[in-house]
Each structure stands twice: as structure tokens, then as C-alpha cells.
Design a protein around this motif. Structure first.
Motif, PDB file in Angstrom:
ATOM      1  N   ASP A 160      40.143  83.011 103.527  1.00  0.00           N
ATOM      2  CA  ASP A 160      41.133  82.378 103.096  1.00  0.00           C
ATOM      3  C   ASP A 160      41.201  81.600 101.841  1.00  0.00           C
ATOM      4  O   ASP A 160      41.206  80.438 101.620  1.00  0.00           O
ATOM      5  N   ASP A 161      41.248  82.367 100.850  1.00  0.00           N
ATOM      6  CA  ASP A 161      41.034  81.849  99.453  1.00  0.00           C
ATOM      7  C   ASP A 161      42.456  81.219  99.129  1.00  0.00           C
ATOM      8  O   ASP A 161      43.527  81.812  99.297  1.00  0.00           O
ATOM      9  N   LYS A 162      42.402  79.941  98.119  1.00  0.00           N
ATOM     10  CA  LYS A 162      43.600  79.485  97.666  1.00  0.00           C
ATOM     11  C   LYS A 162      44.258  80.321  96.544  1.00  0.00           C
ATOM     12  O   LYS A 162      43.585  81.071  95.610  1.00  0.00           O
ATOM     13  N   TRP A 163      45.558  80.546  96.641  1.00  0.00           N
ATOM     14  CA  TRP A 163      46.414  81.100  95.529  1.00  0.00           C
ATOM     15  C   TRP A 163      47.504  80.279  95.106  1.00  0.00           C
ATOM     16  O   TRP A 163      48.525  80.499  95.736  1.00  0.00           O
ATOM     17  N   VAL A 164      47.555  79.392  94.213  1.00  0.00           N
ATOM     18  CA  VAL A 164      48.415  78.561  93.827  1.00  0.00           C
ATOM     19  C   VAL A 164      49.149  78.984  92.699  1.00  0.00           C
ATOM     20  O   VAL A 164      49.887  78.163  92.067  1.00  0.00           O
ATOM     21  N   SER A 165      48.909  79.937  92.176  1.00  0.00           N
ATOM     22  CA  SER A 165      49.322  80.317  90.610  1.00  0.00           C
ATOM     23  C   SER A 165      51.001  80.539  90.795  1.00  0.00           C
ATOM     24  O   SER A 165      51.531  80.920  91.583  1.00  0.00           O
ATOM     25  N   ARG A 166      51.764  80.062  89.482  1.00  0.00           N
ATOM     26  CA  ARG A 166      52.999  79.792  89.494  1.00  0.00           C
ATOM     27  C   ARG A 166      53.378  81.266  88.848  1.00  0.00           C
ATOM     28  O   ARG A 166      54.389  81.906  88.911  1.00  0.00           O
ATOM     29  N   GLY A 295      63.948  76.737  72.807  1.00  0.00           N
ATOM     30  CA  GLY A 295      63.629  75.638  73.530  1.00  0.00           C
ATOM     31  C   GLY A 295      63.578  75.678  75.002  1.00  0.00           C
ATOM     32  O   GLY A 295      63.151  76.620  75.555  1.00  0.00           O
ATOM     33  N   PRO A 296      63.669  74.356  75.906  1.00  0.00           N
ATOM     34  CA  PRO A 296      63.372  74.452  77.401  1.00  0.00           C
ATOM     35  C   PRO A 296      64.546  75.434  78.011  1.00  0.00           C
ATOM     36  O   PRO A 296      64.250  75.580  79.336  1.00  0.00           O
ATOM     37  N   GLY A 297      65.812  75.566  77.362  1.00  0.00           N
ATOM     38  CA  GLY A 297      66.624  76.285  78.233  1.00  0.00           C
ATOM     39  C   GLY A 297      66.326  77.346  79.049  1.00  0.00           C
ATOM     40  O   GLY A 297      66.358  77.455  80.300  1.00  0.00           O
ATOM     41  N   PRO A 298      65.745  78.232  78.461  1.00  0.00           N
ATOM     42  CA  PRO A 298      65.641  79.512  79.145  1.00  0.00           C
ATOM     43  C   PRO A 298      64.288  79.549  80.260  1.00  0.00           C
ATOM     44  O   PRO A 298      64.504  80.278  81.226  1.00  0.00           O
ATOM     45  N   LEU A 299      63.434  78.633  79.797  1.00  0.00           N
ATOM     46  CA  LEU A 299      62.555  78.268  80.718  1.00  0.00           C
ATOM     47  C   LEU A 299      62.800  77.401  82.185  1.00  0.00           C
ATOM     48  O   LEU A 299      62.247  77.707  83.190  1.00  0.00           O
ATOM     49  N   THR A 300      64.113  76.990  81.846  1.00  0.00           N
ATOM     50  CA  THR A 300      64.635  75.969  83.282  1.00  0.00           C
ATOM     51  C   THR A 300      65.642  76.821  83.672  1.00  0.00           C
ATOM     52  O   THR A 300      66.170  76.472  84.845  1.00  0.00           O
ATOM     53  N   GLY A 301      66.412  77.521  83.154  1.00  0.00           N
ATOM     54  CA  GLY A 301      67.886  78.125  83.496  1.00  0.00           C
ATOM     55  C   GLY A 301      67.911  79.644  83.649  1.00  0.00           C
ATOM     56  O   GLY A 301      68.828  80.235  84.155  1.00  0.00           O
ATOM     57  N   ALA A 306      61.934  82.983  82.556  1.00  0.00           N
ATOM     58  CA  ALA A 306      61.016  81.902  83.077  1.00  0.00           C
ATOM     59  C   ALA A 306      59.835  82.734  83.808  1.00  0.00           C
ATOM     60  O   ALA A 306      58.572  82.101  83.598  1.00  0.00           O
ATOM     61  N   ARG A 307      60.290  83.755  84.598  1.00  0.00           N
ATOM     62  CA  ARG A 307      59.144  84.370  85.494  1.00  0.00           C
ATOM     63  C   ARG A 307      58.183  85.186  84.420  1.00  0.00           C
ATOM     64  O   ARG A 307      57.129  85.223  84.688  1.00  0.00           O
ATOM     65  N   ARG A 308      58.828  85.735  83.467  1.00  0.00           N
ATOM     66  CA  ARG A 308      57.890  86.561  82.569  1.00  0.00           C
ATOM     67  C   ARG A 308      56.867  85.718  81.651  1.00  0.00           C
ATOM     68  O   ARG A 308      55.864  86.095  81.602  1.00  0.00           O
ATOM     69  N   ALA A 309      57.365  84.585  81.123  1.00  0.00           N
ATOM     70  CA  ALA A 309      56.396  83.724  80.604  1.00  0.00           C
ATOM     71  C   ALA A 309      55.226  83.116  81.625  1.00  0.00           C
ATOM     72  O   ALA A 309      54.309  82.928  81.189  1.00  0.00           O
ATOM     73  N   ALA A 310      55.681  82.851  82.581  1.00  0.00           N
ATOM     74  CA  ALA A 310      54.729  82.401  83.599  1.00  0.00           C
ATOM     75  C   ALA A 310      53.718  83.471  83.851  1.00  0.00           C
ATOM     76  O   ALA A 310      52.549  83.258  83.980  1.00  0.00           O
ATOM     77  N   ASP A 311      54.144  84.550  84.347  1.00  0.00           N
ATOM     78  CA  ASP A 311      53.568  85.773  84.453  1.00  0.00           C
ATOM     79  C   ASP A 311      52.650  86.120  83.575  1.00  0.00           C
ATOM     80  O   ASP A 311      51.271  86.547  83.638  1.00  0.00           O
ATOM     81  N   LEU A 312      53.069  86.058  82.014  1.00  0.00           N
ATOM     82  CA  LEU A 312      52.307  86.630  80.936  1.00  0.00           C
ATOM     83  C   LEU A 312      51.234  85.632  80.788  1.00  0.00           C
ATOM     84  O   LEU A 312      50.107  85.872  80.309  1.00  0.00           O
ATOM     85  N   THR A 313      51.457  84.219  80.957  1.00  0.00           N
ATOM     86  CA  THR A 313      50.678  83.333  80.721  1.00  0.00           C
ATOM     87  C   THR A 313      49.232  83.528  81.629  1.00  0.00           C
ATOM     88  O   THR A 313      47.922  83.276  81.190  1.00  0.00           O
ATOM     89  N   VAL A 314      49.522  83.900  82.858  1.00  0.00           N
ATOM     90  CA  VAL A 314      48.355  84.293  83.775  1.00  0.00           C
ATOM     91  C   VAL A 314      47.719  85.493  83.263  1.00  0.00           C
ATOM     92  O   VAL A 314      46.566  85.657  83.233  1.00  0.00           O
ATOM     93  N   TYR A 315      48.520  86.602  83.305  1.00  0.00           N
ATOM     94  CA  TYR A 315      47.905  87.658  83.021  1.00  0.00           C
ATOM     95  C   TYR A 315      47.345  88.047  81.811  1.00  0.00           C
ATOM     96  O   TYR A 315      45.845  88.531  81.836  1.00  0.00           O
ATOM     97  N   VAL A 316      47.492  87.453  80.763  1.00  0.00           N
ATOM     98  CA  VAL A 316      46.747  87.559  79.542  1.00  0.00           C
ATOM     99  C   VAL A 316      45.238  86.885  79.662  1.00  0.00           C
ATOM    100  O   VAL A 316      44.547  87.048  78.546  1.00  0.00           O
ATOM    101  N   ARG A 317      45.343  86.075  80.616  1.00  0.00           N
ATOM    102  CA  ARG A 317      43.937  85.362  80.665  1.00  0.00           C
ATOM    103  C   ARG A 317      42.899  86.193  81.144  1.00  0.00           C
ATOM    104  O   ARG A 317      41.828  85.819  81.216  1.00  0.00           O
ATOM    105  N   GLN A 318      43.186  87.458  81.342  1.00  0.00           N
ATOM    106  CA  GLN A 318      42.145  88.564  81.394  1.00  0.00           C
ATOM    107  C   GLN A 318      41.332  88.584  80.240  1.00  0.00           C
ATOM    108  O   GLN A 318      40.390  89.317  80.373  1.00  0.00           O
TER     109      GLN A 318
END
Length: 343
Positions: A160-166, A295-301, A306-318
């Protein structure tokens, strides 16, 4: 690098369904559908890379499901592995080759010629959702080998490993616990890391990073069409386009070199390191450029952005950033460079 816009739109639709709470079934089905693309790597590598880029352009979760499946199919084809001892091998596959402190997976040859795997393996993405995997295990104090196994075997369990990634929140990674799980060898000791396709698979991941970066560039382009852009906005768009074009050109060059037989051995390792660094750089810089421009508009609205930015931030850390650049520097340190005067 050309994008298949129809394939991108399919991935985008599946991604929207996932974001709304849908299951991974459609993503797994498209992975099975695209299995024949795996044999193109090394022959028509442009098609292989553009497929992954197109999926990532539409949705990174879909691309993250498909990429390891295609990688596994390419590995098995290259090794000419007989999978008949495994049940249901036509399912969706993962590739688990990471190592971490406190995790050790051992492969043991049994008396009847069957191998069994026992121990723990880290970073096994989607293991609960997949049917099979190519997995590396230790066969001696300093040797490893790849194996194919069914994840449906009763000897497979999931801590039961944690997975808290956004980002990539639906592509859960856990450890695997294996207890006497039968497995089929894929190549001999050391083959997994020494095979030409090891470097090529890493370039496939880079193509996915690039596809998502191209989607961010397209977001800027769309924003510029909604109202008259000022000079700063045009500068951001121009900067984004140059970055995407440069990394796409690197991917095109890599595909040509692989198909020409120039992507093997040390040459292949250097090629992969360069292309991965170029695509990781464009992904990280596009996240910054688009953030500055919009600016913040697309990240919040804008849920998709917003999903693409969050996903890419995690994926590129490979990509391991400065450590991978240092590794590239080490590889090219002894290479003879063209004479600056003589060309």
C-alpha cells in the motif's frame, strides 16, 4: 516531427473522460490497438515516435499508458521471446526496470528450466491495471536479466504505497511484491541494458514530452487568436515555436539515425541522451513560457490545460536533469570533435 491530429484528438477525448471519473479501459484498449506500431522501432522509427508524440499532444495520461506497452512489445520482438508459457499474453504490458534502496528482486532458475522471481520491485506504474510486464531481476551478485511475467499470478501482491501526485494522478505507481512467480527469460544476463533498443525506448519517452510541449505551444497560438496580441505575447509565441521546432528536428534526426543503423552501442547512448535532454528542456521551458504569457487563468480555469501542465511536470522528471547532462558530458568527453578551422 509530424503529429497525427486524429490520433491526438482520440487521446484528448479519452483524457477528458478520465478526468471526469471514467475508467482506464479506453486507454488500455488504444494501447492494445497500437501494438503493431512497436515493430516499427528500428525500421520506421518516425512512425513510432510520432505515435507517442501525437498521443501526448492529446493527453499525457493516455500516452503514459501506451508508451510502456509499446516499449514492452518492442523488447519482446527484439528478443524473439516465446511467450507461450504465459497465459493471456495479448493483454496490456508494462516495463519495470527501476532499482531503489530496500528493494531487491531475484530471479532463480529452477530444476525444470523454469525461472521464478521473488522479492520487491519499485516504481511499477499501473501494475494493478495491466496484465503482464517485462521486469528486470538480479540473477547474481552483479548480473541482471529481463523476464516476462503475468501480473495475474497469485504470487503477485501490491504494498500500500502512497500516491499523492497531482500530475498523472491516474497512472499510479506502486511497488510489487513477488513470491515464486514463474517468468520467461527475455534475453540473457545483461541483454536488457546492452540491446540497441534500450536507447531507442528512452527516445520514445522524449517524444511524449515533446508532444505535450507542442500542445502547450498550440495553447499559446490559440490565445493569440482570441484577441490582438501585444509584442510581449508575440515574443512568447515565437519563443515557444522555436523551442518546439528545434526539439522536433532532434527527434526527426534520431529516427533517421536509428533506421540507418547508427543508434547502437555508445553512439545510440549519446543520441538518446542528447534527444532526451533537448525534449526535457523544451518541456520545462514551455511550462515557463506559457505561464509567463497566460498567467494564472488557464491553470485555474482551463481543466485541460491545468491537467496537461501538472502531468508534464511529473512526467518530465523521468529525466534526471543535471545528472543526465553530466552523464552525457562524460560520454562525449573523449570524443574527437571537428577541427574548428578545418571543419
Amino acid at each position: 516531427m509530424e503529429l497525427d491530429r486524429q490520433l491526438s484528438e482520440r487521446a484528448r477525448t479519452i483524457g477528458a473522460e478520465l478526468a471526469a471519473g471514467g475508467d482506464l479501459g479506453p486507454a488500455l484498449r488504444i494501447a492494445r490497438e497500437l501494438s503493431p506500431v512497436a515493430v516499427d522501432l528500428g525500421d520506421d522509427s518516425q512512425r513510432y515516435l510520432s505515435t507517442l508524440a501525437s498521443l501526448a499532444h492529446g493527453d499525457l495520461t493516455v500516452a503514459r499508458v501506451v508508451e510502456p506497452h509499446l516499449d514492452a512489445q518492442a523488447i519482446l520482438a527484439q528478443a524473439e521471446t516465446d511467450l507461450s508459457p504465459l497465459p493471456g499474453e495479448e493483454g496490456v504490458w508494462g516495463v519495470y526496470a527501476a532499482h531503489a534502496p530496500g528493494h531487491h528482486l531475484a530471479g532463480t532458475a529452477e530444476a525444470d528450466g523454469i525461472w521464478t522471481l521473488t522479492g520487491r520491485k519499485p516504481w511499477c506504474s499501473l501494475a494493478r491495471e495491466l496484465s503482464h510486464a517485462v521486469i528486470t531481476a538480479h540473477t547474481g551478485p552483479s548480473t541482471t536479466r529481463a523476464f516476462a511475467l503475468s501480473l495475474d499470478h497469485p504470487g503477485v501482491s501490491y504494498p500500500d504505497d502512497k500516491w499523492v501526485s497531482r500530475g498523472l494522478s491516474r497512472v499510479r505507481s506502486t511497488s510489487l511484491e513477488l513470491d515464486g512467480v514463474p517468468a520467461v527469460p527475455v534475453g540473457g544476463d545483461g541483454w536488457y541494458l546492452s540491446r540497441p533498443g534500450f536507447a531507442w525506448g528512452g527516445i520514445g519517452v522524449a517524444a511524449a514530452w515533446w508532444g505535450a510541449a507542442a500542445a502547450l505551444r498550440d495553447t499559446l497560438h490559440s490565445a493569440a487568436g482570441r484577441r490582438e496580441p501585444d509584442q510581449i505575447a508575440l515574443s512568447h509565441l515565437g519563443h515557444a515555436d522555436v523551442l518546439v521546432h528545434a526539439a522536433g528536428t532532434a527527434l526527426d534526426d534520431a529516427a533517421q539515425r536509428i533506421d540507418a543503423g547508427e543508434g547502437t552501442g555508445q553512439e545510440g547512448a549519446v543520441l538518446a541522451a542528447r534527444v532526451r535532454a533537448a525534449c526535457a528542456d523544451v518541456a520545462e521551458r514551455l511550462l515557463t513560457v506559457v505561464g509567463h504569457a497566460l498567467g494564472p487563468g488557464p491553470l485555474t480555469g482551463d481543466e485541460e490545460h491545468a491537467r496537461r501542465a501538472a502531468d508534464l511536470t511529473v512526467y518530465v522528471r523521468q529525466h534526471h536533469a543535471e545528472r543526465d547532462l553530466a552523464r552525457l558530458g562524460s560520454m562525449i568527453r573523449e570524443e574527437s570533435l571537428p577541427d574548428e578551422a578545418g571543419g
